[in-house]
Design a protein around this motif. Structure first.
Motif, mmCIF file in Angstrom:
data_model
loop_
_atom_site.group_PDB
_atom_site.id
_atom_site.type_symbol
_atom_site.label_atom_id
_atom_site.label_comp_id
_atom_site.label_asym_id
_atom_site.label_seq_id
_atom_site.Cartn_x
_atom_site.Cartn_y
_atom_site.Cartn_z
ATOM 1 N N ILE A 162 0.850 -1.203 0.000
ATOM 2 C CA ILE A 162 0.000 0.000 0.000
ATOM 3 C C ILE A 162 0.879 1.244 0.000
ATOM 4 C CG2 ILE A 162 -1.857 1.195 1.212
ATOM 5 C CD1 ILE A 162 -2.190 -1.521 2.765
ATOM 6 N N VAL A 163 0.538 2.193 -0.838
ATOM 7 C CA VAL A 163 1.242 3.476 -0.840
ATOM 8 C C VAL A 163 0.409 4.455 -0.039
ATOM 9 C CG1 VAL A 163 2.135 5.355 -2.251
ATOM 10 C CG2 VAL A 163 2.242 3.021 -3.093
ATOM 11 N N VAL A 164 1.008 5.068 0.983
ATOM 12 C CA VAL A 164 0.272 6.065 1.760
ATOM 13 C C VAL A 164 0.897 7.442 1.552
ATOM 14 C CG1 VAL A 164 -0.561 4.525 3.574
ATOM 15 C CG2 VAL A 164 1.651 5.619 3.821
ATOM 16 N N SER A 165 0.077 8.446 1.704
ATOM 17 C CA SER A 165 0.550 9.811 1.544
ATOM 18 C C SER A 165 0.666 10.429 2.926
ATOM 19 C CB SER A 165 -0.451 10.569 0.688
ATOM 20 O OG SER A 165 -0.097 11.908 0.613
ATOM 21 N N ILE A 166 1.895 10.806 3.316
ATOM 22 C CA ILE A 166 2.062 11.427 4.637
ATOM 23 C C ILE A 166 2.458 12.885 4.449
ATOM 24 C CG2 ILE A 166 2.615 9.292 5.881
ATOM 25 C CD1 ILE A 166 5.548 10.047 5.750
ATOM 26 N N PRO A 167 1.979 13.768 5.322
ATOM 27 C CA PRO A 167 2.277 15.194 5.140
ATOM 28 C C PRO A 167 3.762 15.487 5.326
ATOM 29 C CG PRO A 167 1.131 14.818 7.202
ATOM 30 C CD PRO A 167 1.113 13.521 6.470
ATOM 31 N N LYS A 168 4.201 16.548 4.683
ATOM 32 C CA LYS A 168 5.602 16.930 4.752
ATOM 33 C C LYS A 168 5.958 17.371 6.167
ATOM 34 C CE LYS A 168 8.789 19.607 2.065
ATOM 35 N NZ LYS A 168 9.050 21.004 1.746
ATOM 36 N N PRO A 169 7.088 16.917 6.719
ATOM 37 C CA PRO A 169 7.432 17.330 8.085
ATOM 38 C C PRO A 169 7.729 18.827 8.162
ATOM 39 C CG PRO A 169 9.242 16.150 7.073
ATOM 40 C CD PRO A 169 8.092 16.046 6.128
ATOM 41 N N VAL A 170 7.311 19.427 9.277
ATOM 42 C CA VAL A 170 7.552 20.868 9.452
ATOM 43 C C VAL A 170 8.899 21.036 10.135
ATOM 44 C CG1 VAL A 170 6.609 23.014 10.382
ATOM 45 C CG2 VAL A 170 5.075 21.153 9.709
ATOM 46 N N VAL A 171 9.882 21.501 9.400
ATOM 47 C CA VAL A 171 11.207 21.748 9.979
ATOM 48 C C VAL A 171 11.677 23.131 9.552
ATOM 49 C CG1 VAL A 171 12.070 19.385 10.256
ATOM 50 C CG2 VAL A 171 12.238 20.492 8.045
ATOM 51 N N THR A 172 12.417 23.766 10.436
ATOM 52 C CA THR A 172 12.971 25.078 10.075
ATOM 53 C C THR A 172 14.283 24.854 9.330
ATOM 54 O OG1 THR A 172 13.847 25.069 12.307
ATOM 55 C CG2 THR A 172 11.959 26.506 11.901
ATOM 56 N N PRO A 173 14.425 25.443 8.138
ATOM 57 C CA PRO A 173 15.655 25.243 7.363
ATOM 58 C C PRO A 173 16.877 25.762 8.113
ATOM 59 C CG PRO A 173 13.960 26.357 6.065
ATOM 60 C CD PRO A 173 13.473 26.325 7.475
ATOM 61 N N SER A 174 17.922 24.951 8.138
ATOM 62 C CA SER A 174 19.162 25.371 8.790
ATOM 63 C C SER A 174 20.197 25.724 7.720
ATOM 64 C CB SER A 174 19.684 24.251 9.694
ATOM 65 O OG SER A 174 20.092 23.164 8.896
ATOM 66 N N GLN A 175 21.308 26.265 8.165
ATOM 67 C CA GLN A 175 22.355 26.687 7.228
ATOM 68 C C GLN A 175 23.317 25.542 6.904
ATOM 69 O OE1 GLN A 175 22.507 29.735 5.675
ATOM 70 N NE2 GLN A 175 20.501 29.982 6.622
ATOM 71 N N GLU A 176 23.079 24.383 7.479
ATOM 72 C CA GLU A 176 23.994 23.264 7.280
ATOM 73 C C GLU A 176 23.915 22.734 5.848
ATOM 74 O OE1 GLU A 176 23.382 20.084 10.049
ATOM 75 O OE2 GLU A 176 24.955 18.894 9.114
ATOM 76 N N VAL A 177 25.072 22.609 5.219
ATOM 77 C CA VAL A 177 25.135 22.103 3.852
ATOM 78 C C VAL A 177 26.107 20.925 3.812
ATOM 79 C CG1 VAL A 177 25.778 22.642 1.472
ATOM 80 C CG2 VAL A 177 24.614 24.345 2.844
ATOM 81 N N ILE A 178 25.681 19.832 3.207
ATOM 82 C CA ILE A 178 26.526 18.645 3.131
ATOM 83 C C ILE A 178 26.832 18.337 1.671
ATOM 84 C CG2 ILE A 178 26.672 16.176 3.679
ATOM 85 C CD1 ILE A 178 24.362 17.097 5.805
ATOM 86 N N GLY A 179 28.087 18.333 1.325
ATOM 87 C CA GLY A 179 28.492 17.972 -0.036
ATOM 88 C C GLY A 179 28.746 16.478 -0.112
ATOM 89 N N VAL A 180 28.298 15.864 -1.191
ATOM 90 C CA VAL A 180 28.505 14.419 -1.363
ATOM 91 C C VAL A 180 29.217 14.178 -2.684
ATOM 92 C CG1 VAL A 180 27.414 12.158 -1.486
ATOM 93 C CG2 VAL A 180 26.403 13.914 -0.067
ATOM 94 N N ASP A 181 30.356 13.499 -2.609
ATOM 95 C CA ASP A 181 31.091 13.138 -3.814
ATOM 96 C C ASP A 181 30.759 11.693 -4.162
ATOM 97 O OD1 ASP A 181 33.320 13.498 -5.811
ATOM 98 O OD2 ASP A 181 34.108 11.807 -4.669
ATOM 99 N N LEU A 182 30.314 11.479 -5.386
ATOM 100 C CA LEU A 182 29.991 10.125 -5.824
ATOM 101 C C LEU A 182 31.118 9.611 -6.700
ATOM 102 C CD1 LEU A 182 26.302 10.825 -6.854
ATOM 103 C CD2 LEU A 182 27.070 9.827 -4.735
ATOM 104 N N GLY A 183 31.487 8.374 -6.528
ATOM 105 C CA GLY A 183 32.585 7.825 -7.327
ATOM 106 C C GLY A 183 32.441 6.338 -7.487
ATOM 107 N N LEU A 184 33.336 5.763 -8.284
ATOM 108 C CA LEU A 184 33.266 4.325 -8.506
ATOM 109 C C LEU A 184 34.071 3.564 -7.467
ATOM 110 C CD1 LEU A 184 33.610 4.314 -12.350
ATOM 111 C CD2 LEU A 184 31.592 3.743 -11.054
ATOM 112 N N ASN A 185 35.176 4.171 -7.028
ATOM 113 C CA ASN A 185 36.014 3.507 -6.054
ATOM 114 C C ASN A 185 35.404 3.577 -4.653
ATOM 115 O OD1 ASN A 185 38.338 2.011 -5.569
ATOM 116 N ND2 ASN A 185 39.320 3.808 -4.679
ATOM 117 N N ARG A 186 35.135 4.815 -4.224
ATOM 118 C CA ARG A 186 34.383 5.002 -2.986
ATOM 119 C C ARG A 186 33.046 5.578 -3.412
ATOM 120 N NH1 ARG A 186 37.381 4.746 1.669
ATOM 121 N NH2 ARG A 186 39.624 4.732 1.397
ATOM 122 N N LEU A 187 31.978 4.811 -3.186
ATOM 123 C CA LEU A 187 30.692 5.153 -3.796
ATOM 124 C C LEU A 187 30.177 6.523 -3.381
ATOM 125 C CD1 LEU A 187 28.849 1.744 -3.899
ATOM 126 C CD2 LEU A 187 29.973 2.955 -5.737
#
Ligand SMILES: [Zn+2]
Length: 300
Positions: A76-101
Protein backbone atom coordinates in the motif's frame (compact mmCIF):
# COMPACT_ATOMS: atom_id res chain seq x y z
CA UNK A 1 -22.83 -14.48 -37.28
CA UNK A 2 -19.10 -13.86 -37.02
CA UNK A 3 -17.13 -16.71 -35.54
CA UNK A 4 -14.42 -15.75 -33.12
CA UNK A 5 -11.39 -17.74 -32.32
CA UNK A 6 -11.49 -18.95 -28.72
CA UNK A 7 -9.15 -16.74 -26.75
CA UNK A 8 -7.60 -17.41 -23.42
CA UNK A 9 -7.22 -14.74 -20.86
CA UNK A 10 -3.50 -14.09 -20.71
CA UNK A 11 -2.25 -14.18 -17.18
CA UNK A 12 1.01 -14.31 -15.35
CA UNK A 13 1.61 -15.39 -11.80
CA UNK A 14 4.53 -13.07 -11.32
CA UNK A 15 2.79 -9.80 -12.21
CA UNK A 16 1.22 -7.82 -9.40
CA UNK A 17 -2.34 -6.49 -9.55
CA UNK A 18 -2.61 -2.73 -9.20
CA UNK A 19 -5.52 -1.46 -7.11
CA UNK A 20 -6.69 2.11 -6.95
CA UNK A 21 -9.21 3.95 -4.79
CA UNK A 22 -12.16 2.57 -6.77
CA UNK A 23 -11.15 -1.08 -6.53
CA UNK A 24 -10.10 -1.35 -2.89
CA UNK A 25 -10.40 0.24 0.51
CA UNK A 26 -8.81 -0.20 3.91
CA UNK A 27 -10.11 0.14 7.43
CA UNK A 28 -7.19 0.89 9.73
CA UNK A 29 -9.18 0.43 12.97
CA UNK A 30 -10.31 -3.11 12.19
CA UNK A 31 -7.24 -3.94 10.04
CA UNK A 32 -9.34 -5.20 7.14
CA UNK A 33 -9.21 -4.50 3.45
CA UNK A 34 -11.78 -5.02 0.71
CA UNK A 35 -10.44 -5.99 -2.69
CA UNK A 36 -12.19 -6.36 -6.03
CA UNK A 37 -11.59 -9.88 -7.41
CA UNK A 38 -12.94 -12.03 -10.25
CA UNK A 39 -15.47 -13.47 -7.76
CA UNK A 40 -16.72 -10.10 -6.52
CA UNK A 41 -15.47 -8.10 -3.60
CA UNK A 42 -13.62 -9.93 -0.86
CA UNK A 43 -13.02 -8.61 2.62
CA UNK A 44 -9.81 -9.82 4.24
CA UNK A 45 -7.93 -9.20 7.48
CA UNK A 46 -4.27 -8.21 7.28
CA UNK A 47 -1.23 -7.65 9.47
CA UNK A 48 1.45 -4.98 9.23
CA UNK A 49 5.11 -5.63 10.14
CA UNK A 50 6.39 -3.82 13.22
CA UNK A 51 8.77 -1.47 11.35
CA UNK A 52 5.90 -0.14 9.21
CA UNK A 53 3.42 0.47 12.04
CA UNK A 54 4.37 4.18 11.99
CA UNK A 55 2.55 4.64 8.66
CA UNK A 56 -0.81 3.31 9.88
CA UNK A 57 -3.79 5.63 9.60
CA UNK A 58 -2.50 7.79 6.77
CA UNK A 59 -4.39 8.52 3.57
CA UNK A 60 -4.06 5.63 1.13
CA UNK A 61 -3.15 5.91 -2.54
CA UNK A 62 -2.71 2.92 -4.84
CA UNK A 63 -1.80 -0.64 -3.84
CA UNK A 64 -0.21 -3.69 -5.46
CA UNK A 65 -1.35 -7.20 -4.67
CA UNK A 66 1.52 -9.65 -5.07
CA UNK A 67 1.65 -13.40 -4.75
CA UNK A 68 5.02 -14.85 -3.93
CA UNK A 69 6.06 -18.14 -2.35
CA UNK A 70 2.48 -18.99 -1.35
CA UNK A 71 1.82 -15.70 0.42
CA UNK A 72 -0.26 -12.71 -0.59
CA UNK A 73 1.15 -9.29 0.19
CA UNK A 74 -0.56 -6.00 -0.43
CA UNK A 75 1.88 -3.14 -0.98
CA UNK A 76 0.00 0.00 0.00
CA UNK A 77 1.24 3.48 -0.84
CA UNK A 78 0.27 6.07 1.76
CA UNK A 79 0.55 9.81 1.54
CA UNK A 80 2.06 11.43 4.64
CA UNK A 81 2.28 15.19 5.14
CA UNK A 82 5.60 16.93 4.75
CA UNK A 83 7.43 17.33 8.09
CA UNK A 84 7.55 20.87 9.45
CA UNK A 85 11.21 21.75 9.98
CA UNK A 86 12.97 25.08 10.07
CA UNK A 87 15.65 25.24 7.36
CA UNK A 88 19.16 25.37 8.79
CA UNK A 89 22.36 26.69 7.23
CA UNK A 90 23.99 23.26 7.28
CA UNK A 91 25.14 22.10 3.85
CA UNK A 92 26.53 18.64 3.13
CA UNK A 93 28.49 17.97 -0.04
CA UNK A 94 28.50 14.42 -1.36
CA UNK A 95 31.09 13.14 -3.81
CA UNK A 96 29.99 10.12 -5.82
CA UNK A 97 32.59 7.83 -7.33
CA UNK A 98 33.27 4.32 -8.51
CA UNK A 99 36.01 3.51 -6.05
CA UNK A 100 34.38 5.00 -2.99
CA UNK A 101 30.69 5.15 -3.80
CA UNK A 102 29.79 8.15 -1.65
CA UNK A 103 31.91 10.43 0.52
CA UNK A 104 30.28 13.26 2.46
CA UNK A 105 31.89 16.52 3.56
CA UNK A 106 31.26 15.37 7.16
CA UNK A 107 34.00 12.76 6.64
CA UNK A 108 31.69 9.79 6.19
CA UNK A 109 32.75 7.13 3.72
CA UNK A 110 29.52 5.38 2.85
CA UNK A 111 29.89 2.07 1.06
CA UNK A 112 30.16 -1.60 1.79
CA UNK A 113 33.34 -3.39 0.82
CA UNK A 114 31.45 -6.55 -0.06
CA UNK A 115 29.51 -4.81 -2.85
CA UNK A 116 32.57 -4.75 -5.09
CA UNK A 117 33.19 -8.45 -4.60
CA UNK A 118 29.52 -9.18 -5.26
CA UNK A 119 29.77 -7.34 -8.57
CA UNK A 120 32.97 -9.13 -9.53
CA UNK A 121 31.54 -12.53 -8.70
CA UNK A 122 28.46 -11.93 -10.84
CA UNK A 123 30.58 -10.63 -13.72
CA UNK A 124 32.85 -13.67 -13.69
CA UNK A 125 29.86 -16.01 -13.66
CA UNK A 126 28.21 -14.08 -16.50
CA UNK A 127 31.34 -14.29 -18.64
CA UNK A 128 31.56 -18.04 -18.11
CA UNK A 129 27.91 -18.57 -19.03
CA UNK A 130 28.22 -16.37 -22.13
CA UNK A 131 31.14 -18.47 -23.31
CA UNK A 132 29.09 -21.61 -22.85
CA UNK A 133 26.20 -20.38 -24.99
CA UNK A 134 23.82 -23.29 -24.41
CA UNK A 135 20.08 -22.87 -23.85
CA UNK A 136 20.47 -23.63 -20.19
CA UNK A 137 23.25 -21.06 -19.93
CA UNK A 138 21.03 -18.44 -21.51
CA UNK A 139 18.27 -19.24 -19.05
CA UNK A 140 20.73 -18.81 -16.21
CA UNK A 141 22.01 -15.56 -17.68
CA UNK A 142 18.51 -14.11 -17.67
CA UNK A 143 18.12 -15.04 -14.02
CA UNK A 144 21.49 -13.55 -13.26
CA UNK A 145 20.71 -10.21 -14.86
CA UNK A 146 17.56 -9.98 -12.76
CA UNK A 147 19.61 -10.76 -9.69
CA UNK A 148 22.13 -8.07 -10.61
CA UNK A 149 19.34 -5.54 -11.06
CA UNK A 150 17.93 -6.32 -7.60
CA UNK A 151 21.39 -6.23 -6.05
CA UNK A 152 22.20 -2.80 -7.50
CA UNK A 153 18.83 -1.38 -6.55
CA UNK A 154 19.38 -2.58 -3.00
CA UNK A 155 22.85 -0.98 -2.94
CA UNK A 156 21.36 2.32 -4.12
CA UNK A 157 18.70 2.13 -1.42
CA UNK A 158 21.28 1.49 1.29
CA UNK A 159 23.57 4.23 0.01
CA UNK A 160 20.76 6.78 -0.27
CA UNK A 161 19.53 5.91 3.21
CA UNK A 162 23.00 6.39 4.68
CA UNK A 163 23.49 9.73 2.92
CA UNK A 164 20.17 11.00 4.29
CA UNK A 165 20.74 9.54 7.76
CA UNK A 166 23.93 11.55 8.20
CA UNK A 167 22.14 14.82 7.47
CA UNK A 168 20.10 16.64 10.10
CA UNK A 169 16.50 17.70 9.28
CA UNK A 170 16.40 21.13 7.69
CA UNK A 171 19.85 20.89 6.09
CA UNK A 172 20.74 20.71 2.40
CA UNK A 173 22.43 17.82 0.58
CA UNK A 174 24.47 18.79 -2.49
CA UNK A 175 25.04 16.01 -5.01
CA UNK A 176 27.12 15.99 -8.17
CA UNK A 177 25.18 16.24 -11.39
CA UNK A 178 26.67 13.28 -13.25
CA UNK A 179 24.12 13.07 -16.04
CA UNK A 180 26.61 13.45 -18.91
CA UNK A 181 29.62 11.77 -17.37
CA UNK A 182 29.55 8.91 -19.89
CA UNK A 183 30.31 11.29 -22.75
CA UNK A 184 32.82 13.31 -20.77
CA UNK A 185 34.86 10.55 -19.20
CA UNK A 186 38.29 9.51 -20.43
CA UNK A 187 38.37 6.18 -18.62
CA UNK A 188 40.13 3.61 -20.76
CA UNK A 189 40.47 0.62 -18.48
CA UNK A 190 37.81 -1.88 -19.43
CA UNK A 191 36.76 -2.81 -15.90
CA UNK A 192 36.42 0.83 -14.87
CA UNK A 193 34.54 1.64 -18.04
CA UNK A 194 32.16 -1.25 -17.54
CA UNK A 195 31.36 -0.14 -14.01
CA UNK A 196 30.89 3.45 -15.09
CA UNK A 197 28.48 2.60 -17.88
CA UNK A 198 26.40 0.31 -15.72
CA UNK A 199 26.05 2.82 -12.89
CA UNK A 200 22.62 4.34 -12.51
CA UNK A 201 22.97 7.86 -11.10
CA UNK A 202 19.39 8.80 -11.90
CA UNK A 203 18.04 6.08 -9.65
CA UNK A 204 20.35 7.03 -6.78
CA UNK A 205 19.24 10.69 -7.05
CA UNK A 206 15.64 9.59 -7.01
CA UNK A 207 16.15 7.51 -3.88
CA UNK A 208 18.09 10.25 -2.10
CA UNK A 209 15.44 12.82 -3.05
CA UNK A 210 12.45 10.91 -1.75
CA UNK A 211 14.20 9.71 1.40
CA UNK A 212 15.37 13.27 2.13
CA UNK A 213 11.89 14.68 1.55
CA UNK A 214 10.48 12.58 4.37
CA UNK A 215 13.01 14.14 6.78
CA UNK A 216 12.63 17.72 5.55
CA UNK A 217 16.02 17.84 3.84
CA UNK A 218 16.51 19.67 0.56
CA UNK A 219 18.52 18.02 -2.24
CA UNK A 220 20.27 20.06 -4.94
CA UNK A 221 22.62 19.11 -7.75
CA UNK A 222 25.75 20.94 -8.81
CA UNK A 223 28.06 20.54 -11.77
CA UNK A 224 31.13 18.52 -10.62
CA UNK A 225 33.47 20.30 -13.06
CA UNK A 226 37.06 20.34 -11.67
CA UNK A 227 35.94 19.48 -8.13
CA UNK A 228 38.45 16.62 -7.95
CA UNK A 229 41.38 18.74 -9.16
CA UNK A 230 40.83 21.87 -7.07
CA UNK A 231 42.35 22.38 -3.65
CA UNK A 232 39.61 22.88 -1.05
CA UNK A 233 41.94 25.02 1.09
CA UNK A 234 43.50 27.54 -1.31
CA UNK A 235 41.44 27.00 -4.46
CA UNK A 236 44.40 26.17 -6.74
CA UNK A 237 43.27 23.96 -9.61
CA UNK A 238 45.58 21.68 -11.53
CA UNK A 239 45.33 18.19 -12.95
CA UNK A 240 48.46 17.04 -11.09
CA UNK A 241 46.96 17.97 -7.71
CA UNK A 242 45.38 14.57 -7.60
CA UNK A 243 48.35 12.24 -7.19
CA UNK A 244 46.47 8.95 -7.20
CA UNK A 245 42.97 7.54 -6.87
CA UNK A 246 42.90 8.26 -3.16
CA UNK A 247 45.56 10.93 -2.53
CA UNK A 248 45.13 14.65 -3.07
CA UNK A 249 48.21 16.84 -2.59
CA UNK A 250 48.03 20.52 -3.48
CA UNK A 251 51.00 21.73 -5.55
CA UNK A 252 50.69 25.25 -4.26
CA UNK A 253 50.00 25.00 -0.52
CA UNK A 254 50.89 21.37 0.17
CA UNK A 255 47.45 20.52 1.64
CA UNK A 256 47.06 16.75 1.74
CA UNK A 257 43.89 14.68 2.25
CA UNK A 258 41.74 11.98 0.71
CA UNK A 259 40.88 12.94 -2.86
CA UNK A 260 37.18 12.07 -2.59
CA UNK A 261 36.85 13.99 0.66
CA UNK A 262 38.48 17.00 -1.01
CA UNK A 263 35.91 16.77 -3.83
CA UNK A 264 33.07 16.59 -1.30
CA UNK A 265 34.35 19.80 0.35
CA UNK A 266 34.52 21.47 -3.06
CA UNK A 267 30.97 20.50 -3.96
CA UNK A 268 29.72 21.91 -0.68
CA UNK A 269 31.71 25.13 -1.16
CA UNK A 270 30.44 25.48 -4.72
CA UNK A 271 26.86 25.49 -3.51
CA UNK A 272 27.66 27.88 -0.65
CA UNK A 273 29.31 30.27 -3.13
CA UNK A 274 26.19 30.10 -5.32
CA UNK A 275 24.01 30.95 -2.30
CA UNK A 276 26.23 33.88 -1.36
CA UNK A 277 26.02 35.20 -4.93
CA UNK A 278 22.26 34.97 -5.19
CA UNK A 279 21.69 36.18 -1.61
CA UNK A 280 19.18 33.48 -0.78
CA UNK A 281 19.26 31.45 2.41
CA UNK A 282 18.31 28.04 1.04
CA UNK A 283 16.53 26.51 -1.90
CA UNK A 284 13.12 25.38 -0.75
CA UNK A 285 12.11 21.83 -1.51
CA UNK A 286 8.97 20.79 -3.35
CA UNK A 287 5.75 21.10 -1.37
CA UNK A 288 4.11 17.85 -2.41
CA UNK A 289 3.22 15.14 0.04
CA UNK A 290 5.64 12.39 0.87
CA UNK A 291 4.65 8.96 -0.28
CA UNK A 292 5.72 5.85 1.57
CA UNK A 293 4.80 2.35 0.67
CA UNK A 294 3.77 -0.02 3.41
CA UNK A 295 3.58 -3.70 3.00
CA UNK A 296 0.70 -5.53 4.53
CA UNK A 297 0.55 -9.26 4.76
CA UNK A 298 -2.84 -10.81 4.18
CA UNK A 299 -3.72 -13.63 6.47
CA UNK A 300 -5.06 -16.83 4.95
ZN1 LIG B 1 46.13 24.34 -1.91
Amino acid sequence: MPVFKPVRCPHSESVCIRYDQRSYWIKWDTMTCRLATMNGRVELPFTVPAHLQQYLGHRICSADLCFRKGRYTLHIVVSIPKPVVTPSQEVIGVDLGLNRLAVTSQRHFLAEKRWKEQERRLFRLKRKLQAKGTRSAKRHLKKLSQKQFRQRRDQDHVLAKRIVEHATPGSTIVLENLTNIRERTTQRKSAQQRRLHSWSFARLYLFVEYKAQARGIAVVRRDPWHTSQTCSKCGYQHRSNRRSQSLFLCRQCGYQLNADLNAAYNIRDKYLACLALSGRSRESGPTCHVRRAIVSVLRG
